[in-house]
Write a protein that holds these residues in place. Structure first.
Motif, mmCIF file in Angstrom:
data_model
loop_
_atom_site.group_PDB
_atom_site.id
_atom_site.type_symbol
_atom_site.label_atom_id
_atom_site.label_comp_id
_atom_site.label_asym_id
_atom_site.label_seq_id
_atom_site.Cartn_x
_atom_site.Cartn_y
_atom_site.Cartn_z
ATOM 1 N N VAL A 76 18.546 -25.517 14.358
ATOM 2 C CA VAL A 76 19.433 -25.826 13.242
ATOM 3 C C VAL A 76 20.611 -26.600 13.810
ATOM 4 C CG1 VAL A 76 20.893 -24.839 11.426
ATOM 5 C CG2 VAL A 76 18.723 -23.745 12.048
ATOM 6 N N GLU A 77 21.028 -27.662 13.054
ATOM 7 C CA GLU A 77 22.171 -28.483 13.501
ATOM 8 C C GLU A 77 23.330 -27.605 13.958
ATOM 9 O OE1 GLU A 77 21.645 -32.586 13.457
ATOM 10 O OE2 GLU A 77 23.705 -31.882 13.127
ATOM 11 N N GLY A 78 23.847 -27.904 15.138
ATOM 12 C CA GLY A 78 25.045 -27.217 15.596
ATOM 13 C C GLY A 78 24.808 -25.797 16.089
ATOM 14 N N GLU A 79 23.558 -25.361 16.037
ATOM 15 C CA GLU A 79 23.291 -24.014 16.545
ATOM 16 C C GLU A 79 22.387 -24.090 17.759
ATOM 17 O OE1 GLU A 79 21.826 -21.070 13.786
ATOM 18 O OE2 GLU A 79 23.183 -21.840 12.248
ATOM 19 N N GLU A 80 22.328 -22.981 18.467
ATOM 20 C CA GLU A 80 21.464 -22.947 19.631
ATOM 21 C C GLU A 80 19.998 -22.902 19.198
ATOM 22 O OE1 GLU A 80 21.548 -20.118 23.412
ATOM 23 O OE2 GLU A 80 23.449 -20.200 22.333
ATOM 24 N N LEU A 81 19.138 -23.537 19.981
ATOM 25 C CA LEU A 81 17.712 -23.512 19.696
ATOM 26 C C LEU A 81 17.175 -22.082 19.833
ATOM 27 C CD1 LEU A 81 14.866 -25.455 19.874
ATOM 28 C CD2 LEU A 81 14.922 -24.401 22.127
ATOM 29 N N VAL A 82 16.395 -21.671 18.855
ATOM 30 C CA VAL A 82 15.729 -20.379 19.005
ATOM 31 C C VAL A 82 14.260 -20.628 19.314
ATOM 32 C CG1 VAL A 82 15.231 -18.145 17.973
ATOM 33 C CG2 VAL A 82 17.320 -19.377 17.336
ATOM 34 N N PRO A 83 13.824 -20.306 20.527
ATOM 35 C CA PRO A 83 12.437 -20.571 20.888
ATOM 36 C C PRO A 83 11.504 -19.562 20.227
ATOM 37 C CG PRO A 83 13.559 -19.456 22.689
ATOM 38 C CD PRO A 83 14.585 -19.687 21.621
ATOM 39 N N PRO A 84 10.248 -19.951 20.027
ATOM 40 C CA PRO A 84 9.292 -18.971 19.485
ATOM 41 C C PRO A 84 9.058 -17.862 20.514
ATOM 42 C CG PRO A 84 8.138 -20.935 20.272
ATOM 43 C CD PRO A 84 9.607 -21.237 20.356
ATOM 44 N N HIS A 85 8.708 -16.689 20.035
ATOM 45 C CA HIS A 85 8.261 -15.647 20.962
ATOM 46 C C HIS A 85 7.031 -16.168 21.699
ATOM 47 C CE1 HIS A 85 10.950 -12.638 19.437
ATOM 48 N NE2 HIS A 85 10.486 -12.750 18.199
ATOM 49 N N ILE A 86 6.895 -15.717 22.933
ATOM 50 C CA ILE A 86 5.752 -16.186 23.720
ATOM 51 C C ILE A 86 4.899 -14.994 24.135
ATOM 52 C CG2 ILE A 86 5.007 -17.408 25.794
ATOM 53 C CD1 ILE A 86 6.674 -19.348 24.400
ATOM 54 N N LEU A 87 3.614 -15.120 23.854
ATOM 55 C CA LEU A 87 2.666 -14.117 24.343
ATOM 56 C C LEU A 87 1.616 -14.863 25.155
ATOM 57 C CD1 LEU A 87 1.726 -11.108 24.204
ATOM 58 C CD2 LEU A 87 0.249 -11.799 22.305
ATOM 59 N N VAL A 88 1.529 -14.517 26.418
ATOM 60 C CA VAL A 88 0.578 -15.186 27.291
ATOM 61 C C VAL A 88 -0.588 -14.239 27.533
ATOM 62 C CG1 VAL A 88 0.217 -16.064 29.613
ATOM 63 C CG2 VAL A 88 2.356 -16.552 28.429
ATOM 64 N N MET A 89 -1.793 -14.701 27.206
ATOM 65 C CA MET A 89 -2.942 -13.811 27.405
ATOM 66 C C MET A 89 -3.732 -14.274 28.619
ATOM 67 S SD MET A 89 -4.321 -13.133 23.576
ATOM 68 C CE MET A 89 -5.108 -14.709 23.285
ATOM 69 N N THR A 90 -4.063 -13.343 29.482
ATOM 70 C CA THR A 90 -4.875 -13.747 30.617
ATOM 71 C C THR A 90 -5.964 -12.738 30.904
ATOM 72 O OG1 THR A 90 -4.913 -14.244 32.972
ATOM 73 C CG2 THR A 90 -3.197 -12.755 32.221
ATOM 74 N N ALA A 91 -7.116 -13.271 31.287
ATOM 75 C CA ALA A 91 -8.233 -12.403 31.647
ATOM 76 C C ALA A 91 -8.356 -12.322 33.155
ATOM 77 C CB ALA A 91 -9.527 -12.935 31.050
ATOM 78 N N THR A 92 -7.439 -12.975 33.860
ATOM 79 C CA THR A 92 -7.452 -12.856 35.311
ATOM 80 C C THR A 92 -6.616 -11.640 35.645
ATOM 81 O OG1 THR A 92 -7.324 -15.236 35.389
ATOM 82 C CG2 THR A 92 -7.020 -14.076 37.462
ATOM 83 N N PRO A 93 -7.266 -10.537 35.969
ATOM 84 C CA PRO A 93 -6.468 -9.347 36.205
ATOM 85 C C PRO A 93 -5.606 -9.565 37.442
ATOM 86 C CG PRO A 93 -8.825 -8.875 36.204
ATOM 87 C CD PRO A 93 -8.674 -10.340 36.282
#
Ligand code: ADP
Ligand code: MG
Length: 705
Positions: A416-433
């Motif tokens: 939003v103009e003049g406000e700080e960027l709010v990033p999306p939540h991030i969920l990283v999925m990995t099958a490499t244990p």
């Protein structure tokens, strides 16, 4: 003059030596030298007699006399040989270099203590370049039971900086600076963990008075090293959580509930439920979520991803999933679109091959917010793709995405103009244990969720190891399985260095399979990296639809592909694959109701690591166990994602061998941070001081995400 002074302040360290210490070992200051830890110790409490020597005794100490000296001519130059005897026998001491000096200084018929490695030739022992001193000199010195052996390089020893010389420097260092060594841990932690003091631990790591004190010194220093890494990681996490705002998904709304009650095709496993709770807690907190979701192949990460996206939608936000390949993106799209079939949620697919018209439609839907979920490849990252209100981005198989790409994803958040960027939540999925021990050190600042349970009713994949010569038997087995209606993968290695050869192997293999399984009875698909994407998709598609029974491929099928009817995985030259890759490949089968099989084919020539890898695969299907073995075989340096972490620069601790200490250190760090997040309490003065120093110095604070 203090520990930060250059090593030239130490008696006996010339400028030339200081330069060598720096270029060869990175030792610059007195403190650096103090932290140059021995990598092993030599036990000089034990003496051998010559008749006790054995082929397998490595380094030995003997008392005896020199009874004669001779110079022996050899092809180039000559060697000096001394006959050395004690009451039980005789052996030779040999010098190839510095013969003159030695000849002039050796005393015949005077008792000596000699020490060194043995060479065996024709059943007789000799000792090249022994360390030696007269028994008189030996007795006059304070003898240390355990003698340190320091890391060295060829250049250092060639320039005369031998282990003995380093030991001398170290002694001078202690004489000059011992009083200035400061305690680094608060007294309450020292008491609680029954640690020895810093001074005492450093003294005993270099000059152990006994085995017992050495062990205590090692424990204390390892604990301290791991503890400070954990403190840094936890503080970093704390800062991220308190500083970085995130969208609040405060409520479980209608879409989530509707789906959960009416469209979920199975009940969630307990692990899935637990992970979902962890995620809900994060996204409801007002802080930004940066969570890693680990789950073995087939553990059901997709449904967790979908439910998380529904939470986002219920709270008025859009959601996206990015997959590393088009095949995977399509598969996610098909699966999720089907699950959402009878709901009002709009989902679409964007990849590199999406047609322009469709693309425009997607862009419009995203911008006005009517498109709820976008699934795709990195095409999602293009600037033209603008969301109305992106709440969460889910990344499947994280390691395929670079930091740059992740930051582009970050920017898809709300500005939003003049406000700080709010990033999306991030969920990283990995099958490499990632082994738990390593995850703690590497991702100590991320939140990690683990799905450690497979959905019920899965049959264990039967895994066997067969040598190439049993190939006919394997073919027969494949025919039987195909007869029952099953499908089969045959995978060939493709290693970059030997790519041309590997393609030849793949083609030869394909031809021999085509001969063994002739059309029209059998149909074969082939997929490899040199094919055009359209051809790949075509071949893949035929296999997915069941039109072909055999899929011959390189590791391109490694990630994510889901063909439940495929129940046999044959891996050619299995000894050439890494453990995690073998595990990923095996995960392609065992997805349907039928008993599945994995056949590891190898030549008879196996390295010991190769044998261990194949045996591990046959013995277990637990991804975490496999990852632990992998970590032991390859060390942390080669495990995905460890590069940015502190674990590679450890001076004394070892994330694999010292995992019990790591656990204690982490627990202690958590308690400390919980009690005093800013380390501002007087009793944590020492910690605060060291952490601020480390913060200036290490890269651990650079943003991982
Ligand atoms: P992965 O974690 O490897 O991405 P998927 O999400 O693709 O695994 O799930 C593997 C398979 O298991 C899918 O066919 C999925 O429908 C099924 N599945 C997931 N969760 C459950 C569950 N709780 N009960 C039964 N089947 C499940
Ligand atoms: Mg998956």
């Amino acid at each position: 003059m203090n520990l930060n002074s250059p090593v030239t302040y130490i008696k006996g360290v010339s400028v030339a030596r200081a330069e060598l210490l720096y270029s060869e070992l990175g030792v610059k200051t007195c403190r650096d030298l103090l932290h140059l830890f021995p990598f092993r110790y030599v036990d000089k409490t034990q003496f051998y007699t010559i008749n006790q020597l054995q082929q397998n005794s490595s380094e030995v100490q003997i008392v005896g006399k020199i009874t004669g000296i001779k110079t022996v001519k050899q092809k180039r130059g000559s060697r000096l040989v001394a006959i050395f005897s004690d009451s039980t026998g005789t052996m030779e001491l040999v010098w190839f270099k510095g013969a003159k000096w030695i000849k002039d200084n050796l005393k015949v018929n005077v008792p000596y203590v000699i020490y060194g490695k043995l060479n065996w030739y024709g059943g007789k022992a000799s000792m090249p370049h022994p360390e030696m001193e007269t028994v008189q000199a030996y007795k006059s010195k304070l003898q240390m039971a355990m003698q340190p052996v320091y890391p060295s390089t060829e250049k250092l020893s060639n320039k005369g900086i031998t282990n003995k010389v380093v030991r001398g420097m170290m002694m001078n260092l202690f004489q000059q600076f011992f009083s200035t060594i400061e305690e680094s841990l608060p007294q309450y932690l020292i008491d609680k963990h029954e640690l020895i003091a810093k001074k005492e631990s450093l003294l005993n790591i270099h000059f152990p008075k006994s085995q017992e004190l050495l062990a205590k010194a090692q424990y204390r220093l390892k604990f301290e090293e791991l503890f400070f890494i954990q403190l840094q990681l936890l503080q970093k996490k704390l800062i991220r959580k308190s500083k970085l705002k995130g969208f609040v998904f405060g409520e479980v709304g209608e879409k989530f509930t509707e789906f959960y009650s009416n469209h979920l095709p199975f009940s969630l496993t307990n692990a899935q439920k637990r992970v979902l709770k962890e995620i809900r807690k994060d996204v409801g907190s007002g802080a930004h979520m940066n969570r890693l979701l680990q789950g073995d192949v087939g553990s059901g990460k997709t449904i967790v991803a979908l439910l998380t996206m529904l939470l986002s939608i219920d709270n008025g936000y859009q959601a996206t999933i990015m997959a590393p390949t088009e095949i995977l993106a399509i598969q996610h799209y098909n699966g999720i679109a089907q699950l959402l079939e009878n709901t009002s949620i709009k989902v679409d697919l964007l990849t590199g091959s999406t047609k322009t018209k469709k693309r425009r439609e997607i862009h419009a839907g995203l911008e006005e917010g009517s498109l709820h979920i976008l699934i795709g490849t990195h095409a999602i990252l293009e600037d033209k793709v603008q969301f109305n209100n992106l709440g969460i981005a889910i990344i499947d198989e994280q390691h395929r995405f670079g930091v740059e790409q992740r930051s582009r994803l970050w920017k898809k958040g709300r500005q939003v103009e003049g406000e700080e960027l709010v990033p999306p939540h991030i969920l990283v999925m990995t099958a490499t244990p990632i082994p738990r021990t390593l995850a703690m050190s590497v991702y100590g600042d991320l939140d990690v969720s683990v799905i450690d349970e497979l959905p019920p009713g899965r049959k264990e994949i039967k895994t066997v190891h067969r040598y190439d010569s049993h190939r006919l038997g394997v073919f027969k087995f494949l025919k039987d399985e195909i007869e029952k209606g099953r499908q089969v993968y045959v995978v060939y290695p493709l290693i970059q260095e030997s790519e041309a050869m590997d393609y030849k192997d793949l083609m030869d293999g394909y031809e021999s399979i085509a001969r063994e399984f002739p059309s029209p009875k059998y149909q074969i698909s082939i997929v490899h990296g040199q094919m055009k994407p359209a051809d790949k998709d075509y071949e893949m598609d035929r296999f997915v639809k069941g039109e072909t029974q055999i899929m011959v491929a390189t590791t391109v099928i490694e990630v994510g592909v889901n063909v439940p009817n495929a129940s046999v995985m044959v891996i050619e030259s299995a000894e050439r694959f890494g453990l995690s890759q073998l595990h990923q490949l095996r995960g392609r089968v065992g997805r349907g109701a039928e008993q599945s099989f994995c056949i590891l084919l190898s030549s008879y020539k196996l390295s010991s690591d190769g044998k261990t890898r194949l045996k591990t695969m046959v013995d277990t299907s637990d991804g975490f166990k496999i990852a632990e073995v992998d970590l032991k075989l390859r060390g942390p340096g080669n495990i995905m994602g460890t590069q940015q972490s502190g674990v590679l620069n450890l001076k004394i601790a070892d994330v694999v061998k010292d995992s019990p200490i790591l656990h204690v250190a982490r627990k202690t760090a958590i308690e400390t941070i919980n009690d005093d997040p800013a380390l501002a309490k007087p009793e944590n003065d020492r910690l605060n001081k060291i952490i601020s120093q480390l913060r200036k110095k290490t890269g651990i604070w650079s943003n991982i995400s």
